[in-house]
Design a protein around this motif. Structure first.
Motif, PDB file in Angstrom:
ATOM      1  N   ALA A   1      23.037  28.876 -29.864  1.00 27.21           N
ATOM      2  CA  ALA A   1      21.938  29.590 -30.519  1.00 27.21           C
ATOM      3  C   ALA A   1      20.595  28.932 -30.218  1.00 27.21           C
ATOM      4  N   LEU A   2      20.536  27.613 -30.278  1.00 23.85           N
ATOM      5  CA  LEU A   2      19.288  26.901 -29.996  1.00 23.85           C
ATOM      6  C   LEU A   2      18.851  27.116 -28.554  1.00 23.85           C
ATOM      7  N   ASN A   3      19.808  27.078 -27.638  1.00 20.30           N
ATOM      8  CA  ASN A   3      19.494  27.239 -26.225  1.00 20.30           C
ATOM      9  C   ASN A   3      18.997  28.640 -25.906  1.00 20.30           C
ATOM     10  N   THR A   4      19.756  29.647 -26.317  1.00 22.66           N
ATOM     11  CA  THR A   4      19.434  31.018 -25.935  1.00 22.66           C
ATOM     12  C   THR A   4      18.248  31.588 -26.706  1.00 22.66           C
ATOM     13  N   SER A   5      17.998  31.071 -27.894  1.00 20.16           N
ATOM     14  CA  SER A   5      16.903  31.608 -28.702  1.00 20.16           C
ATOM     15  C   SER A   5      15.573  30.936 -28.415  1.00 20.16           C
ATOM     16  N   VAL A   6      15.582  29.615 -28.239  1.00 13.60           N
ATOM     17  CA  VAL A   6      14.319  28.884 -28.162  1.00 13.60           C
ATOM     18  C   VAL A   6      14.172  28.031 -26.900  1.00 13.60           C
ATOM     19  N   LEU A   7      15.139  27.160 -26.623  1.00  7.02           N
ATOM     20  CA  LEU A   7      14.959  26.181 -25.553  1.00  7.02           C
ATOM     21  C   LEU A   7      14.740  26.833 -24.187  1.00  7.02           C
ATOM     22  N   LEU A   8      15.472  27.917 -23.905  1.00  2.11           N
ATOM     23  CA  LEU A   8      15.280  28.598 -22.633  1.00  2.11           C
ATOM     24  C   LEU A   8      13.903  29.255 -22.548  1.00  2.11           C
ATOM     25  N   ARG A   9      13.395  29.743 -23.654  1.00  2.00           N
ATOM     26  CA  ARG A   9      12.039  30.306 -23.658  1.00  2.00           C
ATOM     27  C   ARG A   9      11.011  29.220 -23.326  1.00  2.00           C
ATOM     28  N   LEU A  10      11.238  28.024 -23.854  1.00  2.00           N
ATOM     29  CA  LEU A  10      10.313  26.927 -23.597  1.00  2.00           C
ATOM     30  C   LEU A  10      10.391  26.456 -22.152  1.00  2.00           C
ATOM     31  N   GLU A  11      11.596  26.377 -21.628  1.00  2.00           N
ATOM     32  CA  GLU A  11      11.800  25.815 -20.291  1.00  2.00           C
ATOM     33  C   GLU A  11      11.579  26.820 -19.177  1.00  2.00           C
ATOM     34  N   GLN A  12      11.792  28.106 -19.452  1.00  2.00           N
ATOM     35  CA  GLN A  12      11.728  29.123 -18.397  1.00  2.00           C
ATOM     36  C   GLN A  12      10.845  30.293 -18.825  1.00  2.00           C
ATOM     37  N   ARG A  13       9.658  29.958 -19.272  1.00  2.00           N
ATOM     38  CA  ARG A  13       8.739  30.973 -19.783  1.00  2.00           C
ATOM     39  C   ARG A  13       8.388  32.003 -18.705  1.00  2.00           C
ATOM     40  N   ASP A  14       8.117  31.550 -17.481  1.00  2.00           N
ATOM     41  CA  ASP A  14       7.745  32.489 -16.409  1.00  2.00           C
ATOM     42  C   ASP A  14       8.888  33.448 -16.088  1.00  2.00           C
ATOM     43  N   ARG A  15      10.115  32.937 -16.037  1.00  2.00           N
ATOM     44  CA  ARG A  15      11.269  33.806 -15.763  1.00  2.00           C
ATOM     45  C   ARG A  15      11.471  34.814 -16.884  1.00  2.00           C
ATOM     46  N   CYS A  16      11.248  34.382 -18.122  1.00  2.00           N
ATOM     47  CA  CYS A  16      11.360  35.314 -19.251  1.00  2.00           C
ATOM     48  C   CYS A  16      10.331  36.433 -19.122  1.00  2.00           C
ATOM     49  N   ARG A  17       9.113  36.061 -18.745  1.00  2.00           N
ATOM     50  CA  ARG A  17       8.070  37.076 -18.547  1.00  2.00           C
ATOM     51  C   ARG A  17       8.488  38.099 -17.500  1.00  2.00           C
ATOM     52  N   ARG A  18       8.978  37.598 -16.347  1.00  2.00           N
ATOM     53  CA  ARG A  18       9.338  38.498 -15.251  1.00  2.00           C
ATOM     54  C   ARG A  18      10.459  39.449 -15.631  1.00  2.00           C
ATOM     55  N   ARG A  19      11.317  39.028 -16.547  1.00  2.00           N
ATOM     56  CA  ARG A  19      12.468  39.852 -16.945  1.00  2.00           C
ATOM     57  C   ARG A  19      12.206  40.633 -18.233  1.00  2.00           C
TER      58      ARG A  19
ATOM     59  N   GLU B   1       7.219  18.797 -22.964  1.00  2.00           N
ATOM     60  CA  GLU B   1       7.582  18.543 -21.567  1.00  2.00           C
ATOM     61  C   GLU B   1       7.310  19.743 -20.671  1.00  2.00           C
ATOM     62  N   ASN B   2       7.209  20.925 -21.266  1.00  2.00           N
ATOM     63  CA  ASN B   2       6.999  22.145 -20.487  1.00  2.00           C
ATOM     64  C   ASN B   2       5.620  22.765 -20.715  1.00  2.00           C
ATOM     65  N   GLY B   3       4.677  21.952 -21.200  1.00  2.00           N
ATOM     66  CA  GLY B   3       3.297  22.395 -21.269  1.00  2.00           C
ATOM     67  C   GLY B   3       2.908  23.223 -22.480  1.00  2.00           C
ATOM     68  N   TRP B   4       3.707  23.189 -23.542  1.00  2.00           N
ATOM     69  CA  TRP B   4       3.379  23.904 -24.763  1.00  2.00           C
ATOM     70  C   TRP B   4       2.630  22.977 -25.724  1.00  2.00           C
ATOM     71  N   THR B   5       1.837  23.582 -26.596  1.00  2.00           N
ATOM     72  CA  THR B   5       1.206  22.841 -27.686  1.00  2.00           C
ATOM     73  C   THR B   5       2.060  23.006 -28.935  1.00  2.00           C
ATOM     74  N   VAL B   6       2.322  21.913 -29.634  1.00  2.00           N
ATOM     75  CA  VAL B   6       3.199  21.948 -30.803  1.00  2.00           C
ATOM     76  C   VAL B   6       2.412  21.531 -32.040  1.00  2.00           C
ATOM     77  N   PHE B   7       2.531  22.345 -33.085  1.00  2.00           N
ATOM     78  CA  PHE B   7       1.898  22.040 -34.360  1.00  2.00           C
ATOM     79  C   PHE B   7       2.975  21.823 -35.428  1.00  2.00           C
ATOM     80  N   TYR B   8       2.902  20.693 -36.108  1.00  2.00           N
ATOM     81  CA  TYR B   8       3.727  20.466 -37.291  1.00  2.00           C
ATOM     82  C   TYR B   8       2.833  20.668 -38.497  1.00  2.00           C
ATOM     83  N   LEU B   9       3.086  21.726 -39.238  1.00  2.00           N
ATOM     84  CA  LEU B   9       2.247  22.080 -40.378  1.00  2.00           C
ATOM     85  C   LEU B   9       2.715  21.330 -41.622  1.00  2.00           C
ATOM     86  N   LYS B  10       1.810  20.607 -42.225  1.00  2.00           N
ATOM     87  CA  LYS B  10       2.171  19.746 -43.355  1.00  2.00           C
ATOM     88  C   LYS B  10       2.516  20.541 -44.604  1.00  2.00           C
ATOM     89  N   ASP B  11       1.851  21.680 -44.811  1.00  2.00           N
ATOM     90  CA  ASP B  11       2.049  22.455 -46.041  1.00  2.00           C
ATOM     91  C   ASP B  11       2.270  23.916 -45.680  1.00  2.00           C
TER      92      ASP B  11
END
Length: 251
Positions: free
Chosen positions: A42-60, A91-101
């Motif tokens: 679930a983690l791989n197919t829902s989120v990690l692949l989107r982070l690692e293969q954003r361009d391929r996701c766009r093309r498809r 590692e794949n060029g995204w900006t990450v925000f951890y929201l405190k509240d």
């Protein structure tokens, strides 16, 4: 980490108290997150692949925007999973925000738009999504699946320990696209945890190499990874007190 309470409270920005703070996430790898095959998939197919293969996701034609809700008991790995996602994102060029509240979620999404592609991590979302529908909830609903955010390259990672209290209107596709429940580990995962925490930072195995860990895994069944890790740390400390520096795990 961003704390946006100053906006909610109507204060002027103070760079000392209100500036973002950086969190180290590179110390978490996929080997550190020991979960079931179902959760890993679930983690791989829902989120990690989107982070690692954003361009391929766009093309498809796969939308980048995605919302994931992680739930489970305390100590089952929700925060560790989020930290792994953050590391993968960086590692794949995204900006990450951890929201405190969580109360500042709407404002945080608008901020994340400026730094897209981006990830927002919010713990205990039930604090603002529980009970009857309110105007504040409507604001969150609109910012998550409004017309102006549907094509936004934003991934939201939300956690809760009380999914049953969250308003059902929040738990639909477009707002929460995938729901992952982190249960207590089964015997295969417990054995991997024993191997993981039975080795020190130099890679030296502290637990006895000829010992069968099956009885220990059975004894640890029903405990969260956090409790299992603590039991193994104590076993390592006990090993340090032996003359030979080697001890058989006994729980």
């Amino acid at each position: 980490m961003i704390d946006l309470a100053w906006i909610r409270e109507g204060l002027n920005f103070n760079p000392v108290d209100h500036a973002p703070k950086f969190i180290e996430v590179s110390d978490v790898t996929r080997n550190d997150l020991i979960v079931s095959q179902k959760v890993d998939f679930a983690l791989n197919t829902s989120v990690l692949l989107r982070l690692e293969q954003r361009d391929r996701c766009r093309r498809r034609g796969i939308p980048i925007k995605h919302g994931m809700l992680l739930s489970g008991l305390y100590g089952t790995g929700k925060t560790l999973a989020a930290k792994l996602i953050a590391n993968t994102a960086v590692e794949n060029g995204w900006t990450v925000f951890y929201l405190k509240d969580a109360r500042d979620f709407t404002t945080a999404v608008r901020l994340a738009e400026l730094y897209s592609p981006s990830v927002i991590f919010v713990e205990d979302i039930d604090r603002v999504m529980a009970g009857k529908r309110t105007f504040k909830m409507d604001q969150v609903f609109n910012v998550l699946d409004g017309i102006d955010t549907k094509t936004l390259e934003l991934i939201t990672i939300l956690t809760t320990n009380n999914v049953q209290v969250i308003h059902p209107g929040f738990l639909r596709a477009g707002r929460v696209d995938s729901y992952v429940f982190l249960d207590v580990p089964g015997e295969p995962e417990i054995l991997r945890l024993i191997e993981r925490y039975g080795v020190d930072k130099e890679g030296q195995r502290i637990l006895h190499p000829k010992e069968s860990f099956a009885p220990a895994a059975k004894a640890l069944y029903g405990l969260t990874p956090a409790y299992i890790a603590e039991a193994l740390y104590k076993a390592r400390l006990q090993a340090m007190t032996t003359i030979s520096g080697m001890a058989i795990l006994s729980i």
